[in-house]
Design a protein around this motif. Structure first.
Motif, PDB file in Angstrom:
ATOM      1  N   ILE A  34       0.123  -8.741   2.896  1.00 28.68           N
ATOM      2  CA  ILE A  34       0.960  -9.493   3.839  1.00 28.68           C
ATOM      3  C   ILE A  34       1.052 -10.955   3.409  1.00 28.68           C
ATOM      4  CG2 ILE A  34       1.063 -10.368   6.208  1.00 28.68           C
ATOM      5  CD1 ILE A  34      -0.066  -7.630   7.097  1.00 28.68           C
ATOM      6  N   GLU A  35      -0.037 -11.558   3.020  1.00 31.82           N
ATOM      7  CA  GLU A  35      -0.027 -12.960   2.561  1.00 31.82           C
ATOM      8  C   GLU A  35       0.849 -13.103   1.307  1.00 31.82           C
ATOM      9  OE1 GLU A  35      -1.083 -15.766   3.950  1.00 31.82           O
ATOM     10  OE2 GLU A  35      -1.558 -14.472   5.659  1.00 31.82           O
ATOM     11  N   GLN A  36       0.739 -12.153   0.403  1.00 32.19           N
ATOM     12  CA  GLN A  36       1.554 -12.204  -0.819  1.00 32.19           C
ATOM     13  C   GLN A  36       3.033 -12.072  -0.471  1.00 32.19           C
ATOM     14  OE1 GLN A  36       0.595 -12.928  -3.959  1.00 32.19           O
ATOM     15  NE2 GLN A  36       2.771 -12.926  -4.432  1.00 32.19           N
ATOM     16  N   THR A  37       3.349 -11.183   0.422  1.00 33.95           N
ATOM     17  CA  THR A  37       4.739 -10.998   0.844  1.00 33.95           C
ATOM     18  C   THR A  37       5.262 -12.261   1.518  1.00 33.95           C
ATOM     19  OG1 THR A  37       4.335  -8.633   1.133  1.00 33.95           O
ATOM     20  CG2 THR A  37       6.284  -9.537   2.198  1.00 33.95           C
ATOM     21  N   ARG A  38       4.440 -12.871   2.375  1.00 37.04           N
ATOM     22  CA  ARG A  38       4.854 -14.116   3.024  1.00 37.04           C
ATOM     23  C   ARG A  38       5.119 -15.224   1.984  1.00 37.04           C
ATOM     24  NH1 ARG A  38       0.631 -14.276   8.072  1.00 37.04           N
ATOM     25  NH2 ARG A  38       1.785 -12.823   9.401  1.00 37.04           N
ATOM     26  N   ALA A  39       4.248 -15.316   0.970  1.00 36.01           N
ATOM     27  CA  ALA A  39       4.428 -16.342  -0.075  1.00 36.01           C
ATOM     28  C   ALA A  39       5.722 -16.095  -0.846  1.00 36.01           C
ATOM     29  CB  ALA A  39       3.224 -16.357  -1.009  1.00 36.01           C
ATOM     30  N   ASP A  40       5.949 -14.812  -1.179  1.00 34.50           N
ATOM     31  CA  ASP A  40       7.189 -14.474  -1.905  1.00 34.50           C
ATOM     32  C   ASP A  40       8.408 -14.781  -1.051  1.00 34.50           C
ATOM     33  OD1 ASP A  40       5.660 -13.608  -4.017  1.00 34.50           O
ATOM     34  OD2 ASP A  40       5.859 -11.459  -3.545  1.00 34.50           O
ATOM     35  N   LEU A  41       8.338 -14.430   0.213  1.00 34.78           N
ATOM     36  CA  LEU A  41       9.445 -14.689   1.124  1.00 34.78           C
ATOM     37  C   LEU A  41       9.680 -16.189   1.281  1.00 34.78           C
ATOM     38  CD1 LEU A  41      11.539 -13.468   3.018  1.00 34.78           C
ATOM     39  CD2 LEU A  41       9.831 -13.497   4.838  1.00 34.78           C
ATOM     40  N   SER A  81       0.842  -1.195   0.000  1.00 41.18           N
ATOM     41  CA  SER A  81       0.000   0.000   0.000  1.00 41.18           C
ATOM     42  C   SER A  81       0.877   1.245   0.000  1.00 41.18           C
ATOM     43  CB  SER A  81      -0.951  -0.002   1.189  1.00 41.18           C
ATOM     44  OG  SER A  81      -0.199   0.069   2.372  1.00 41.18           O
ATOM     45  N   THR A  82       0.313   2.247  -0.506  1.00 41.00           N
ATOM     46  CA  THR A  82       1.035   3.517  -0.532  1.00 41.00           C
ATOM     47  C   THR A  82       0.381   4.459   0.465  1.00 41.00           C
ATOM     48  OG1 THR A  82      -0.361   4.304  -2.314  1.00 41.00           O
ATOM     49  CG2 THR A  82       1.714   3.251  -2.937  1.00 41.00           C
ATOM     50  N   PRO A  83       1.132   5.430   0.987  1.00 43.13           N
ATOM     51  CA  PRO A  83       0.567   6.325   1.995  1.00 43.13           C
ATOM     52  C   PRO A  83      -0.543   7.212   1.445  1.00 43.13           C
ATOM     53  CG  PRO A  83       2.945   6.624   1.817  1.00 43.13           C
ATOM     54  CD  PRO A  83       2.532   5.637   0.800  1.00 43.13           C
ATOM     55  N   ASP A  84      -0.661   7.351   0.125  1.00 43.96           N
ATOM     56  CA  ASP A  84      -1.659   8.232  -0.459  1.00 43.96           C
ATOM     57  C   ASP A  84      -3.058   7.649  -0.327  1.00 43.96           C
ATOM     58  OD1 ASP A  84       0.642   9.432  -1.212  1.00 43.96           O
ATOM     59  OD2 ASP A  84       0.412   9.096  -3.347  1.00 43.96           O
ATOM     60  N   PRO A 112      -8.015  -2.774   5.732  1.00 43.34           N
ATOM     61  CA  PRO A 112      -7.471  -3.934   6.429  1.00 43.34           C
ATOM     62  C   PRO A 112      -7.451  -5.182   5.550  1.00 43.34           C
ATOM     63  CG  PRO A 112      -9.141  -2.865   7.786  1.00 43.34           C
ATOM     64  CD  PRO A 112      -9.124  -2.169   6.475  1.00 43.34           C
ATOM     65  N   GLN A 113      -8.430  -5.399   4.727  1.00 44.04           N
ATOM     66  CA  GLN A 113      -8.445  -6.572   3.842  1.00 44.04           C
ATOM     67  C   GLN A 113      -7.290  -6.493   2.842  1.00 44.04           C
ATOM     68  OE1 GLN A 113      -9.659  -9.235   4.025  1.00 44.04           O
ATOM     69  NE2 GLN A 113     -11.684  -9.225   4.911  1.00 44.04           N
ATOM     70  N   GLN A 114      -7.104  -5.318   2.303  1.00 43.50           N
ATOM     71  CA  GLN A 114      -6.022  -5.139   1.326  1.00 43.50           C
ATOM     72  C   GLN A 114      -4.675  -5.357   2.008  1.00 43.50           C
ATOM     73  OE1 GLN A 114      -6.007  -1.296  -0.550  1.00 43.50           O
ATOM     74  NE2 GLN A 114      -4.453  -1.914  -2.040  1.00 43.50           N
TER      75      GLN A 114
END
Length: 136
Positions: free
Chosen positions: A17-24, A2-5, A10-12
Motif C-alpha cells: 500500500i505504501e509503495q502504491t501510494r508513492a507511485d500514485l 499480493s496474489t491470491p495464491d 499484514p506487513q506485506q
C-alpha cells in the motif's frame, strides 16, 4: 501486489500500500506538472532566451572574425597597391628621363608620328573646306 495464491501478511500488505501510494503520488505530480501551463511557458521562454543568447554570441564572434579578416585583407591590398604605385612611378620617371635624353639628342623625335598624322589630317581638311568655299 499480493496474489491470491499466497497467504496475506499484514506487513506485506502495508508495504505494498505504501509503495502504491508513492507511485500514485509521483504520477499525480507528473500530471500536475504537465497541466501547469504557466510554469511550462516560463521554462520554454527561459530555454528560448538561452538559445537566443548563445546565437547572438556566436554571431558576434563570427562578425569579429570577419571584420578582422577584412581588415587584414585591406592592409595587404593597400600595401600591394602602394608597392605597385612605387614601381609604376619609377617606370614613368625612367621613361620620362629616357625621352628627355632622346629629345635632347634628336629633337625630331619629340614630334610623334601620331602628332604628324593629326597635323596632316588638319591640313587636308583645311584645304577641302577652302576649296568648297571657293566653289560656293
Amino acid at each position: 501486489m499480493s496474489t491470491p495464491d499466497k497467504p496475506v501478511d499484514p506487513q506485506q500488505l502495508r508495504a505494498e500500500i505504501e509503495q502504491t501510494r508513492a507511485d500514485l503520488g509521483s504520477t499525480v505530480e507528473a500530471l500536475a506538472a504537465k497541466t501547469d501551463v504557466k510554469a511550462r511557458a516560463k521554462g520554454a521562454a527561459a530555454d528560448a532566451k538561452h538559445r537566443a543568447t548563445e546565437a547572438a554570441a556566436d554571431a558576434k564572434d563570427r562578425a569579429v572574425e570577419a571584420v578582422s579578416g577584412a581588415k587584414d585583407r585591406t592592409k595587404e591590398a593597400a600595401t600591394d597597391a602602394k608597392e605597385r604605385a612605387k614601381v609604376a612611378a619609377v617606370d614613368v620617371k625612367d621613361r620620362a628621363q629616357q625621352t628627355a635624353v632622346e629629345v635632347r639628342e634628336n629633337p625630331r623625335r619629340a614630334v610623334s608620328p601620331v602628332l604628324v598624322g593629326v597635323a596632316a589630317a588638319a591640313v587636308v581638311t583645311g584645304i577641302v573646306v577652302a576649296a568648297r568655299r571657293r566653289r560656293a
